[in-house]
Motif scaffolding. Structure first.
Motif, PDB file in Angstrom:
ATOM      1  N   GLY A  54      -3.482  -5.289  -2.058  1.00  0.00           N
ATOM      2  CA  GLY A  54      -3.484  -6.545  -2.075  1.00  0.00           C
ATOM      3  C   GLY A  54      -4.575  -6.602  -2.739  1.00  0.00           C
ATOM      4  O   GLY A  54      -5.142  -5.800  -3.772  1.00  0.00           O
ATOM      5  N   SER A  55      -4.919  -7.902  -3.008  1.00  0.00           N
ATOM      6  CA  SER A  55      -6.095  -9.029  -3.841  1.00  0.00           C
ATOM      7  C   SER A  55      -7.263  -9.680  -2.608  1.00  0.00           C
ATOM      8  O   SER A  55      -6.805 -10.029  -1.834  1.00  0.00           O
ATOM      9  CB  SER A  55      -5.635  -9.666  -4.854  1.00  0.00           C
ATOM     10  OG  SER A  55      -4.839 -11.167  -4.265  1.00  0.00           O
ATOM     11  N   VAL A 120     -15.563  -8.646   4.090  1.00  0.00           N
ATOM     12  CA  VAL A 120     -14.102  -8.857   4.403  1.00  0.00           C
ATOM     13  C   VAL A 120     -13.438  -7.946   4.270  1.00  0.00           C
ATOM     14  O   VAL A 120     -13.479  -6.437   4.031  1.00  0.00           O
ATOM     15  CB  VAL A 120     -14.028  -9.558   2.790  1.00  0.00           C
ATOM     16  CG1 VAL A 120     -13.828  -9.098   2.096  1.00  0.00           C
ATOM     17  CG2 VAL A 120     -12.682  -9.833   2.435  1.00  0.00           C
ATOM     18  N   THR A 121     -11.414  -8.050   5.209  1.00  0.00           N
ATOM     19  CA  THR A 121     -11.318  -6.896   4.825  1.00  0.00           C
ATOM     20  C   THR A 121     -10.017  -7.275   4.896  1.00  0.00           C
ATOM     21  O   THR A 121      -9.178  -8.578   5.130  1.00  0.00           O
ATOM     22  CB  THR A 121     -11.370  -6.199   6.314  1.00  0.00           C
ATOM     23  OG1 THR A 121     -12.689  -5.592   6.462  1.00  0.00           O
ATOM     24  CG2 THR A 121      -9.767  -5.016   7.014  1.00  0.00           C
ATOM     25  N   ILE A 122      -8.374  -6.738   4.484  1.00  0.00           N
ATOM     26  CA  ILE A 122      -7.359  -7.226   4.087  1.00  0.00           C
ATOM     27  C   ILE A 122      -6.751  -6.206   4.679  1.00  0.00           C
ATOM     28  O   ILE A 122      -6.881  -5.606   4.715  1.00  0.00           O
ATOM     29  CB  ILE A 122      -7.238  -7.374   2.317  1.00  0.00           C
ATOM     30  CG1 ILE A 122      -7.297  -5.991   2.274  1.00  0.00           C
ATOM     31  CG2 ILE A 122      -8.486  -8.116   2.189  1.00  0.00           C
ATOM     32  CD1 ILE A 122      -6.873  -5.797   0.264  1.00  0.00           C
ATOM     33  N   ARG A 125      -0.742  -5.189   1.316  1.00  0.00           N
ATOM     34  CA  ARG A 125      -0.311  -6.755   0.457  1.00  0.00           C
ATOM     35  C   ARG A 125      -0.335  -8.244   0.741  1.00  0.00           C
ATOM     36  O   ARG A 125       0.085  -8.814   0.197  1.00  0.00           O
ATOM     37  CB  ARG A 125       2.097  -6.461   0.701  1.00  0.00           C
ATOM     38  CG  ARG A 125       2.630  -4.909   0.191  1.00  0.00           C
ATOM     39  CD  ARG A 125       3.429  -5.200   0.595  1.00  0.00           C
ATOM     40  NE  ARG A 125       4.335  -3.440   0.470  1.00  0.00           N
ATOM     41  CZ  ARG A 125       4.678  -3.097   1.212  1.00  0.00           C
ATOM     42  NH1 ARG A 125       3.863  -3.321   2.623  1.00  0.00           N
ATOM     43  NH2 ARG A 125       5.051  -1.576   1.390  1.00  0.00           N
ATOM     44  N   GLN A 126      -1.398  -7.929   1.219  1.00  0.00           N
ATOM     45  CA  GLN A 126      -2.469  -9.428   1.147  1.00  0.00           C
ATOM     46  C   GLN A 126      -3.088 -10.248   0.326  1.00  0.00           C
ATOM     47  O   GLN A 126      -3.736  -9.184  -0.703  1.00  0.00           O
ATOM     48  CB  GLN A 126      -3.503  -9.705   2.096  1.00  0.00           C
ATOM     49  CG  GLN A 126      -3.164 -10.852   2.708  1.00  0.00           C
ATOM     50  CD  GLN A 126      -4.739 -10.609   4.164  1.00  0.00           C
ATOM     51  OE1 GLN A 126      -5.417  -9.489   4.386  1.00  0.00           O
ATOM     52  NE2 GLN A 126      -4.767 -12.012   4.714  1.00  0.00           N
ATOM     53  N   ASN A 127      -2.967 -11.407   0.359  1.00  0.00           N
ATOM     54  CA  ASN A 127      -3.506 -11.528  -1.110  1.00  0.00           C
ATOM     55  C   ASN A 127      -4.414 -12.376  -0.387  1.00  0.00           C
ATOM     56  O   ASN A 127      -4.178 -13.619  -0.376  1.00  0.00           O
ATOM     57  CB  ASN A 127      -2.523 -12.628  -2.550  1.00  0.00           C
ATOM     58  CG  ASN A 127      -2.054 -11.783  -3.142  1.00  0.00           C
ATOM     59  OD1 ASN A 127      -2.581 -10.159  -3.227  1.00  0.00           O
ATOM     60  ND2 ASN A 127      -0.892 -11.726  -3.473  1.00  0.00           N
ATOM     61  N   LYS A 128      -5.574 -12.374  -0.132  1.00  0.00           N
ATOM     62  CA  LYS A 128      -6.845 -12.804   0.651  1.00  0.00           C
ATOM     63  C   LYS A 128      -7.599 -13.800  -0.605  1.00  0.00           C
ATOM     64  O   LYS A 128      -8.585 -13.475  -1.709  1.00  0.00           O
ATOM     65  CB  LYS A 128      -7.396 -12.473   1.325  1.00  0.00           C
ATOM     66  CG  LYS A 128      -7.856 -12.905   2.657  1.00  0.00           C
ATOM     67  CD  LYS A 128      -8.944 -12.051   3.370  1.00  0.00           C
ATOM     68  CE  LYS A 128      -9.751 -12.473   4.114  1.00  0.00           C
ATOM     69  NZ  LYS A 128     -10.114 -11.573   5.660  1.00  0.00           N
TER      70      LYS A 128
END
Length: 349
Positions: A54-55, A120-122, A125-128
């Motif tokens: 992710g990003s 922070v944790t994602i 495929r998450q764009n946080k």
């Protein structure tokens, strides 16, 4: 017979060699197939891994919601590895290909601002997007040097003493109620003497005392207006010379304090004894008690000078002592400044 036997043995050998050759070809074919199939599988695995990352995005703002450019943003993983980016003109930053499921520490620093940190944790495929990256101004620490000026404190104390009055009219400037006052400078000592000698109460009290002397017929001047004028003039001269020598000149030379230090605590007896000793014991500029050479010397000098203008019948050593009594009252009283003849025992109690 032997030739038939050899032919019989050679036939199986040919079959074996053909079998082994077929197996060898099969193995080579399989190995070649593996080599051709491995790269696509690895590529598919890598592509699958990339599709799961992710990003982390965000915009760095200040407390006024204005963007903060050129801020340093560091993304640090639990194993110690870190990635760093710098915010753009609009304060934006981005970390691509971030592994999901890992607790990262993100730190933002900028010149003039306090540090900002967050965990922070994602998800895969998450764009946080971080929406709370707000930097506050750094606390400014200033070193303040406080200087203590003894002269300035003494000046303030002197101003307060100049406002002191007895019966709302008579100056009480030579009494300090501060238990630990700052020492007076030479200029301040002469200033006190000037204030005392120029106040109207000085002339009024000397005139009143001249009237008492006129009634007692001392010194030996005529009992008329001229005699009263001579007594009044002698008192003014005696008070002025004593005020200058006792409260300004000698205290400056001997580094003694001309003021009376009020004792506001203790029994009446101890306070009366303190008042009785005041003409003989004073405070030095160093704060220590010492013989009151200034007050005693000022009285003697004033009496000696008085010999030059008193009547001849009142001159001499005993006449000098008598003139001190005439000028300053009985021995139980001490002088509270030029022309102020108040008993300190009465003042204390």
């Amino acid at each position: 017979m032997s030739g038939l036997y050899d032919n019989a043995l050679a036939a199986p050998n040919r079959h074996l060699r053909s079998f082994l050759k077929a197996i060898y070809v099969l193995l080579l074919t399989l190995l070649a197939s593996e080599l051709l199939l491995v790269p696509p599988v690895s590529a598919q695995s890598t592509e699958a891994a990339h599709t799961k990352t992710g990003s982390i995005l965000g915009t760095v703002l200040d407390t006024n919601n204005d963007p903060v450019p050129d801020a340093t943003v560091v993304l640090q993983g639990p194993t110690g590895g870190s990635r760093k980016v710098v915010t753009k003109d609009d304060g934006a930053f981005a970390f691509e290909d971030v592994t999901p499921g890992i607790a990262y520490l993100i730190t933002v620093t900028a010149e003039g601002f306090a540090e900002w940190k967050s965990s922070v944790t994602i998800e895969p495929r998450q764009n946080k997007t971080l929406t709370d990256v707000t930097l506050r101004l750094a606390a400014v620490q200033r070193a303040v040097t406080v200087g203590y000026s003894s002269k300035e404190v003494a000046k303030q104390q002197l101003k307060a003493e100049e406002q002191q009055r007895v019966l709302r009219f008579i100056p009480n400037i030579y009494v300090t109620y501060d238990p630990h006052p700052e020492p007076l400078t030479t200029k301040m000592k002469f200033h006190l003497a000037y204030k005392g000698l120029t106040h109207p109460s000085f002339f009024i009290l000397e005139a009143a005392w001249a009237g008492v002397q006129q009634a007692a017929n001392t010194p030996n001047w005529p009992q008329n207006a001229k005699g009263y004028g001579e007594r009044f003039g002698a008192n003014l001269a005696g008070g002025a010379t004593e005020g200058l020598f006792s409260n300004a000149i000698l205290p400056s030379l001997l580094r003694q304090d001309p003021r009376y230090f009020y004792q506001g605590s203790g029994t009446k007896g101890s306070r009366a004894w303190h008042a009785f000793l005041a003409p003989f014991v004073c405070k030095g500029d160093n704060g220590r008690s010492q013989p009151n050479y200034s007050q005693i010397g000022g009285l003697l000098i004033s009496g000696a000078i008085a010999n030059t203008y008193y009547p001849s019948s009142n001159q001499g050593t005993w006449a000098c002592i008598q003139k001190l009594r005439d000028q300053h009252g009985p021995p139980c009283c001490t002088w509270f400044g030029p022309g102020v003849h108040f008993c300190q025992i009465h003042k204390q109690t």
